[in-house]
Design a protein around this motif. Structure first.
Motif, PDB file in Angstrom:
ATOM      1  N   VAL A   1       0.841  -1.199   0.000  1.00 55.19           N
ATOM      2  CA  VAL A   1       0.000   0.000   0.000  1.00 55.19           C
ATOM      3  C   VAL A   1       0.876   1.249   0.000  1.00 55.19           C
ATOM      4  CG1 VAL A   1      -1.718   1.316   1.322  1.00 55.19           C
ATOM      5  CG2 VAL A   1      -1.942  -1.173   1.093  1.00 55.19           C
ATOM      6  N   ILE A   2       1.927   1.245   0.795  1.00 53.17           N
ATOM      7  CA  ILE A   2       2.852   2.383   0.843  1.00 53.17           C
ATOM      8  C   ILE A   2       3.498   2.599  -0.524  1.00 53.17           C
ATOM      9  CG2 ILE A   2       5.076   3.155   1.791  1.00 53.17           C
ATOM     10  CD1 ILE A   2       4.143   1.944   4.490  1.00 53.17           C
ATOM     11  N   ASP A   3       3.906   1.525  -1.179  1.00 50.92           N
ATOM     12  CA  ASP A   3       4.513   1.642  -2.510  1.00 50.92           C
ATOM     13  C   ASP A   3       3.539   2.245  -3.519  1.00 50.92           C
ATOM     14  OD1 ASP A   3       6.805   0.515  -1.435  1.00 50.92           O
ATOM     15  OD2 ASP A   3       6.439  -1.481  -2.287  1.00 50.92           O
ATOM     16  N   MET A   4       2.273   1.812  -3.483  1.00 54.64           N
ATOM     17  CA  MET A   4       1.268   2.376  -4.383  1.00 54.64           C
ATOM     18  C   MET A   4       1.020   3.852  -4.061  1.00 54.64           C
ATOM     19  SD  MET A   4      -1.637  -0.622  -4.865  1.00 54.64           S
ATOM     20  CE  MET A   4      -1.863  -0.938  -3.109  1.00 54.64           C
ATOM     21  N   ALA A   5       0.986   4.187  -2.778  1.00 56.12           N
ATOM     22  CA  ALA A   5       0.763   5.574  -2.357  1.00 56.12           C
ATOM     23  C   ALA A   5       1.919   6.464  -2.784  1.00 56.12           C
ATOM     24  CB  ALA A   5       0.581   5.631  -0.842  1.00 56.12           C
ATOM     25  N   GLN A   6       3.116   5.967  -2.650  1.00 53.22           N
ATOM     26  CA  GLN A   6       4.307   6.731  -3.035  1.00 53.22           C
ATOM     27  C   GLN A   6       4.289   7.035  -4.529  1.00 53.22           C
ATOM     28  OE1 GLN A   6       8.061   5.998  -0.941  1.00 53.22           O
ATOM     29  NE2 GLN A   6       8.881   5.388  -2.920  1.00 53.22           N
ATOM     30  N   ALA A   7       3.898   6.067  -5.331  1.00 50.62           N
ATOM     31  CA  ALA A   7       3.807   6.279  -6.776  1.00 50.62           C
ATOM     32  C   ALA A   7       2.731   7.314  -7.105  1.00 50.62           C
ATOM     33  CB  ALA A   7       3.507   4.959  -7.482  1.00 50.62           C
ATOM     34  N   ALA A   8       1.626   7.296  -6.362  1.00 48.83           N
ATOM     35  CA  ALA A   8       0.526   8.228  -6.614  1.00 48.83           C
ATOM     36  C   ALA A   8       0.868   9.653  -6.182  1.00 48.83           C
ATOM     37  CB  ALA A   8      -0.733   7.762  -5.892  1.00 48.83           C
ATOM     38  N   ALA A   9       1.550   9.793  -5.039  1.00 52.71           N
ATOM     39  CA  ALA A   9       1.848  11.119  -4.496  1.00 52.71           C
ATOM     40  C   ALA A   9       3.073  11.752  -5.146  1.00 52.71           C
ATOM     41  CB  ALA A   9       2.050  11.042  -2.982  1.00 52.71           C
ATOM     42  N   GLY A  10       3.976  10.916  -5.648  1.00 54.34           N
ATOM     43  CA  GLY A  10       5.189  11.437  -6.266  1.00 54.34           C
ATOM     44  C   GLY A  10       6.242  11.901  -5.280  1.00 54.34           C
ATOM     45  N   ILE A  11       6.072  11.530  -4.009  1.00 56.22           N
ATOM     46  CA  ILE A  11       7.066  11.842  -2.974  1.00 56.22           C
ATOM     47  C   ILE A  11       7.241  10.609  -2.100  1.00 56.22           C
ATOM     48  CG2 ILE A  11       6.498  14.315  -2.933  1.00 56.22           C
ATOM     49  CD1 ILE A  11       5.080  13.776  -0.230  1.00 56.22           C
ATOM     50  N   PRO A  12       8.346  10.522  -1.352  1.00 53.76           N
ATOM     51  CA  PRO A  12       8.524   9.367  -0.477  1.00 53.76           C
ATOM     52  C   PRO A  12       7.433   9.285   0.597  1.00 53.76           C
ATOM     53  CG  PRO A  12      10.601  10.516  -0.784  1.00 53.76           C
ATOM     54  CD  PRO A  12       9.532  11.382  -1.385  1.00 53.76           C
ATOM     55  N   VAL A  13       6.978   8.084   0.880  1.00 50.40           N
ATOM     56  CA  VAL A  13       6.015   7.817   1.941  1.00 50.40           C
ATOM     57  C   VAL A  13       6.707   6.884   2.923  1.00 50.40           C
ATOM     58  CG1 VAL A  13       3.769   6.822   2.514  1.00 50.40           C
ATOM     59  CG2 VAL A  13       4.055   8.099   0.372  1.00 50.40           C
ATOM     60  N   VAL A  14       6.771   7.291   4.182  1.00 50.99           N
ATOM     61  CA  VAL A  14       7.484   6.506   5.190  1.00 50.99           C
ATOM     62  C   VAL A  14       6.508   5.674   6.019  1.00 50.99           C
ATOM     63  CG1 VAL A  14       9.378   8.175   5.313  1.00 50.99           C
ATOM     64  CG2 VAL A  14       7.477   8.349   6.920  1.00 50.99           C
ATOM     65  N   LEU A  15       7.029   4.606   6.600  1.00 47.12           N
ATOM     66  CA  LEU A  15       6.254   3.755   7.490  1.00 47.12           C
ATOM     67  C   LEU A  15       6.238   4.382   8.876  1.00 47.12           C
ATOM     68  CD1 LEU A  15       4.820   1.091   8.196  1.00 47.12           C
ATOM     69  CD2 LEU A  15       7.079   0.086   8.541  1.00 47.12           C
ATOM     70  N   GLY A  16       5.058   4.538   9.443  1.00 44.47           N
ATOM     71  CA  GLY A  16       4.925   5.109  10.774  1.00 44.47           C
ATOM     72  C   GLY A  16       3.749   6.060  10.831  1.00 44.47           C
ATOM     73  N   SER A  17       3.547   6.656  11.992  1.00 48.39           N
ATOM     74  CA  SER A  17       2.418   7.563  12.142  1.00 48.39           C
ATOM     75  C   SER A  17       2.830   9.028  12.095  1.00 48.39           C
ATOM     76  CB  SER A  17       1.680   7.280  13.454  1.00 48.39           C
ATOM     77  OG  SER A  17       2.573   7.362  14.537  1.00 48.39           O
ATOM     78  N   LEU A  18       4.113   9.323  12.244  1.00 52.55           N
ATOM     79  CA  LEU A  18       4.586  10.701  12.259  1.00 52.55           C
ATOM     80  C   LEU A  18       5.322  11.025  10.958  1.00 52.55           C
ATOM     81  CD1 LEU A  18       4.672  13.193  14.072  1.00 52.55           C
ATOM     82  CD2 LEU A  18       6.847  12.372  14.955  1.00 52.55           C
ATOM     83  N   PRO A  19       4.722  11.857  10.102  1.00 47.35           N
ATOM     84  CA  PRO A  19       5.374  12.167   8.825  1.00 47.35           C
ATOM     85  C   PRO A  19       6.550  13.125   9.015  1.00 47.35           C
ATOM     86  CG  PRO A  19       3.351  13.435   9.036  1.00 47.35           C
ATOM     87  CD  PRO A  19       3.427  12.533  10.238  1.00 47.35           C
TER      88      PRO A  19
END
Length: 128
Positions: A9-27
């Motif tokens: 899910v994170i990998d799909m989200a990262q591709a959609a947003a065009g920025i890195p998406v990290v695992l965790g609750s605090l961005p």
């Protein structure tokens, strides 16, 4: 297996947003973070189980419109997607929005903080 589903899910989200998406609750500053937890009520079948995972998406950015656009892009791409990742042990078959992007607050460093959530439905393959 749950970590693999969340990472997909994170990998799909990262591709959609065009920025890195990290695992965790605090961005991180100007970033997005995702974390999830499996449902406590799986539906067991003779050939495996259908399960759900709630995924929280938190984003922050100094530009309010940027974080809103990134989270909306994630929701649009994942909930409208027709081809989902799968392995020999699991298969995602649907993703739904459970809470659209909403303002959580603003940090003292001028970072706008927004949150949303998704429901990921997947099948765990195999004989129970």
């Amino acid at each position: 297996m749950y970590n693999e589903v969340l990472q997909a899910v994170i990998d799909m989200a990262q591709a959609a947003a065009g920025i890195p998406v990290v695992l965790g609750s605090l961005p991180p500053d100007d970033g997005i973070a995702m974390t999830g937890n499996a449902s406590s009520f799986p539906i067991f079948l003779d050939i495996g189980s259908n399960e759900e995972m709630n995924v929280v998406c938190n984003g922050k950015n100094t530009q309010q419109q940027a974080v809103i656009s990134q989270l909306e892009a994630i929701h649009a791409a994942l909930t409208r997607r027709k081809d989902f990742p799968s392995t020999d042990t699991w298969q995602i078959y649907a993703i739904e929005t459970t809470a659209s992007p909403r303002l959580i607050g603003r940090e003292q460093n001028s970072q706008w903080l927004y949150g949303s959530s998704l429901r990921v439905k997947f099948n765990v393959k195999g004989i129970c």
